[in-house]
Design a protein around this motif. Structure first.
Motif, mmCIF file in Angstrom:
data_model
loop_
_atom_site.group_PDB
_atom_site.id
_atom_site.type_symbol
_atom_site.label_atom_id
_atom_site.label_comp_id
_atom_site.label_asym_id
_atom_site.label_seq_id
_atom_site.Cartn_x
_atom_site.Cartn_y
_atom_site.Cartn_z
ATOM 1 N N ASN A 95 0.805 -1.224 0.000
ATOM 2 C CA ASN A 95 0.000 0.000 0.000
ATOM 3 C C ASN A 95 0.835 1.270 0.000
ATOM 4 O OD1 ASN A 95 0.988 -0.182 2.590
ATOM 5 N ND2 ASN A 95 -0.951 0.349 3.593
ATOM 6 N N ARG A 96 2.065 1.182 -0.498
ATOM 7 C CA ARG A 96 2.920 2.356 -0.607
ATOM 8 C C ARG A 96 3.452 2.529 -2.022
ATOM 9 N NH1 ARG A 96 0.915 3.101 3.425
ATOM 10 N NH2 ARG A 96 1.736 3.736 5.469
ATOM 11 N N MET A 97 2.695 2.049 -3.033
ATOM 12 C CA MET A 97 3.305 2.107 -4.368
ATOM 13 C C MET A 97 2.299 1.940 -5.487
ATOM 14 S SD MET A 97 5.124 -1.627 -4.640
ATOM 15 C CE MET A 97 4.139 -3.120 -4.716
ATOM 16 N N ILE A 98 2.702 2.449 -6.642
ATOM 17 C CA ILE A 98 2.192 1.989 -7.929
ATOM 18 C C ILE A 98 3.355 1.217 -8.562
ATOM 19 C CG2 ILE A 98 0.533 3.863 -8.157
ATOM 20 C CD1 ILE A 98 3.341 4.053 -10.524
ATOM 21 N N VAL A 99 3.058 0.391 -9.560
ATOM 22 C CA VAL A 99 4.095 -0.460 -10.147
ATOM 23 C C VAL A 99 4.232 -0.180 -11.637
ATOM 24 C CG1 VAL A 99 4.815 -2.834 -10.613
ATOM 25 C CG2 VAL A 99 3.728 -2.281 -8.442
ATOM 26 N N TYR A 100 5.461 0.141 -12.054
ATOM 27 C CA TYR A 100 5.764 0.269 -13.482
ATOM 28 C C TYR A 100 6.143 -1.101 -14.015
ATOM 29 C CZ TYR A 100 8.477 1.183 -17.704
ATOM 30 O OH TYR A 100 8.972 1.148 -18.978
ATOM 31 N N ILE A 101 5.378 -1.592 -15.005
ATOM 32 C CA ILE A 101 5.589 -2.956 -15.497
ATOM 33 C C ILE A 101 6.165 -3.009 -16.913
ATOM 34 C CG2 ILE A 101 3.791 -3.889 -13.997
ATOM 35 C CD1 ILE A 101 1.991 -4.123 -16.480
ATOM 36 N N GLY A 102 6.319 -1.863 -17.596
ATOM 37 C CA GLY A 102 6.934 -1.900 -18.915
ATOM 38 C C GLY A 102 6.364 -0.886 -19.878
ATOM 39 N N PRO A 103 6.853 -0.898 -21.148
ATOM 40 C CA PRO A 103 6.478 0.128 -22.125
ATOM 41 C C PRO A 103 5.409 -0.276 -23.140
ATOM 42 C CG PRO A 103 8.453 -0.968 -22.867
ATOM 43 C CD PRO A 103 8.054 -1.647 -21.585
ATOM 44 N N GLU A 104 4.865 -1.489 -23.032
ATOM 45 C CA GLU A 104 3.952 -1.907 -24.094
ATOM 46 C C GLU A 104 2.986 -2.977 -23.617
ATOM 47 O OE1 GLU A 104 6.467 -3.442 -27.150
ATOM 48 O OE2 GLU A 104 7.506 -4.805 -25.791
ATOM 49 N N ILE A 105 1.969 -3.192 -24.418
ATOM 50 C CA ILE A 105 0.990 -4.250 -24.174
ATOM 51 C C ILE A 105 1.618 -5.598 -24.533
ATOM 52 C CG2 ILE A 105 -1.250 -5.180 -24.883
ATOM 53 C CD1 ILE A 105 -1.965 -2.239 -25.685
ATOM 54 N N LYS A 106 1.542 -6.555 -23.610
ATOM 55 C CA LYS A 106 1.997 -7.913 -23.891
ATOM 56 C C LYS A 106 1.287 -8.875 -22.951
ATOM 57 C CE LYS A 106 6.199 -7.301 -21.102
ATOM 58 N NZ LYS A 106 7.678 -7.377 -21.104
ATOM 59 N N GLU A 107 1.249 -10.144 -23.346
ATOM 60 C CA GLU A 107 0.462 -11.140 -22.624
ATOM 61 C C GLU A 107 0.905 -11.284 -21.174
ATOM 62 O OE1 GLU A 107 -2.429 -13.676 -21.702
ATOM 63 O OE2 GLU A 107 -2.234 -12.598 -23.615
ATOM 64 N N SER A 108 2.213 -11.224 -20.918
ATOM 65 C CA SER A 108 2.703 -11.422 -19.556
ATOM 66 C C SER A 108 2.263 -10.320 -18.595
ATOM 67 C CB SER A 108 4.227 -11.539 -19.556
ATOM 68 O OG SER A 108 4.820 -10.358 -20.074
ATOM 69 N N ASN A 109 1.811 -9.181 -19.131
ATOM 70 C CA ASN A 109 1.302 -8.125 -18.254
ATOM 71 C C ASN A 109 0.099 -8.593 -17.445
ATOM 72 O OD1 ASN A 109 3.213 -6.412 -19.312
ATOM 73 N ND2 ASN A 109 1.786 -5.232 -20.556
ATOM 74 N N GLN A 110 -0.653 -9.542 -17.993
ATOM 75 C CA GLN A 110 -1.878 -9.961 -17.305
ATOM 76 C C GLN A 110 -1.581 -10.570 -15.939
ATOM 77 O OE1 GLN A 110 -4.872 -9.056 -18.415
ATOM 78 N NE2 GLN A 110 -3.711 -8.056 -20.064
ATOM 79 N N ASP A 111 -0.483 -11.282 -15.823
ATOM 80 C CA ASP A 111 -0.104 -11.832 -14.515
ATOM 81 C C ASP A 111 0.207 -10.714 -13.527
ATOM 82 O OD1 ASP A 111 -0.400 -14.433 -15.442
ATOM 83 O OD2 ASP A 111 1.729 -14.633 -15.986
ATOM 84 N N MET A 112 0.862 -9.672 -14.011
ATOM 85 C CA MET A 112 1.162 -8.524 -13.155
ATOM 86 C C MET A 112 -0.126 -7.835 -12.708
ATOM 87 S SD MET A 112 4.484 -8.067 -12.715
ATOM 88 C CE MET A 112 6.098 -8.321 -13.466
#
Length: 288
Positions: free
Chosen positions: A215-232
């Motif tokens: 509860n102390r963050m937002i998360v940067y997961i990358g620069p583009e749409i990709k399937e592995s983002n769904q797990d994040m």
């Protein structure tokens, strides 16, 4: 208000600043800010990368961020660097050449020398605007927006000290690239809030075992749409954490407003809650 009063205000404050309200994020406490950035389905937040590069305005400048806030609510990722005499100034590159009419390394100049320079815009044109210090930017941002301070050459302890001096925990974040950096800030003050880089399964595993709070963050997961983002998205959204995609190095480079707008809308529909862009005004128009 009569015409003479209006003319007096225009003369004192300038045409651009009169009669144009800013879209504001004004949090009285850090806890209010935490609540606002808690994940909820359909929430869309725009982050201006380096402020903005639009409308002939220079990146990492207060005038550029004000231009964005005249169009939309937004937060801003900005870039602190150290001068020769340890003043923290807002310049993205290690060198001055691309973004100012100066040359050489930022760290080779004193603040007294740097404040004489003028900023360039994205087209390389010299503007009327000058380099801002972090102190100036923090003071300006209070009651207006969130500043997300990227990790450049400023020691973590120096950044923590400036935030502490302003008691700015409700409107200033720090970008952290690993668990150790996050832990450093939380040890200094548990109110710190992060933009946390977690782009791989290995980084996710490291965070899971760290014991750091969600509860102390937002998360940067990358620069583009990709399937592995769904797990994040699944992992973090279930825990109330919003995920951010930055299109500065990807979809912002596409030719044509409509091509970019299509991608911006798809970033949100794919699951991101925050979209960071060099073109935040354009993003706001695309997703309205």
């Amino acid at each position: 208000m009569n015409k003479l009063s209006i003319l007096f205000l225009l003369c004192c404050f300038g045409w651009k600043s009169y009669g144009q309200d800013l879209h504001r994020l004004d949090f009285q406490t850090a806890e209010q800010m935490y609540s606002y950035f808690e994940y909820a389905p359909g929430k869309k937040i725009i982050s201006g990368h380096r402020g903005t590069m639009e409308n002939g305005l220079p990146e990492n400048s207060i005038p550029a961020m004000e231009a964005v806030l005249r169009n939309t609510t937004a937060i801003f990722e900005v870039d602190p660097r150290l001068t020769k005499d340890s003043v923290i100034v807002m310049v993205h590159d290690e060198t001055l050449d691309r973004t100012t009419n100066g040359t050489g390394k930022v760290s080779d100049y004193t603040w007294a020398e740097l404040k004489k320079l003028r900023l360039k815009n994205h087209q390389g044109e010299v503007t009327e605007f000058r380099i801002n210090t972090l102190e100036e930017m923090i003071s300006w941002a209070k009651g207006k927006t969130i500043l997300n301070l990227d990790k450049k050459d400023v020691p973590l302890a120096a950044i923590a000290s400036v935030i502490e001096a302003h008691d700015a925990y409700s409107w200033v974040w720090v970008t952290v690239h690993n668990v150790a950096q996050a832990q450093f800030y939380l040890d200094r003050n548990p109110k710190h809030y992060f933009s946390m880089h977690i782009r791989t399964s290995e980084a996710l595993d490291a965070f899971k075992t760290s014991g750091l709070p969600y509860n102390r963050m937002i998360v940067y997961i990358g620069p583009e749409i990709k399937e592995s983002n769904q797990d994040m998205y699944a992992h973090f959204n279930e825990r109330g954490v919003m995920c951010m995609i930055s299109t500065a190095s990807s979809y912002d480079k596409l030719e044509g407003v409509e091509m970019r707008a299509d991608k911006y809308r798809k970033v949100f529909s794919d699951g991101a809650s925050i979209l960071e862009s060099d073109l935040p005004i354009e993003v706001s128009k695309a997703v309205q």
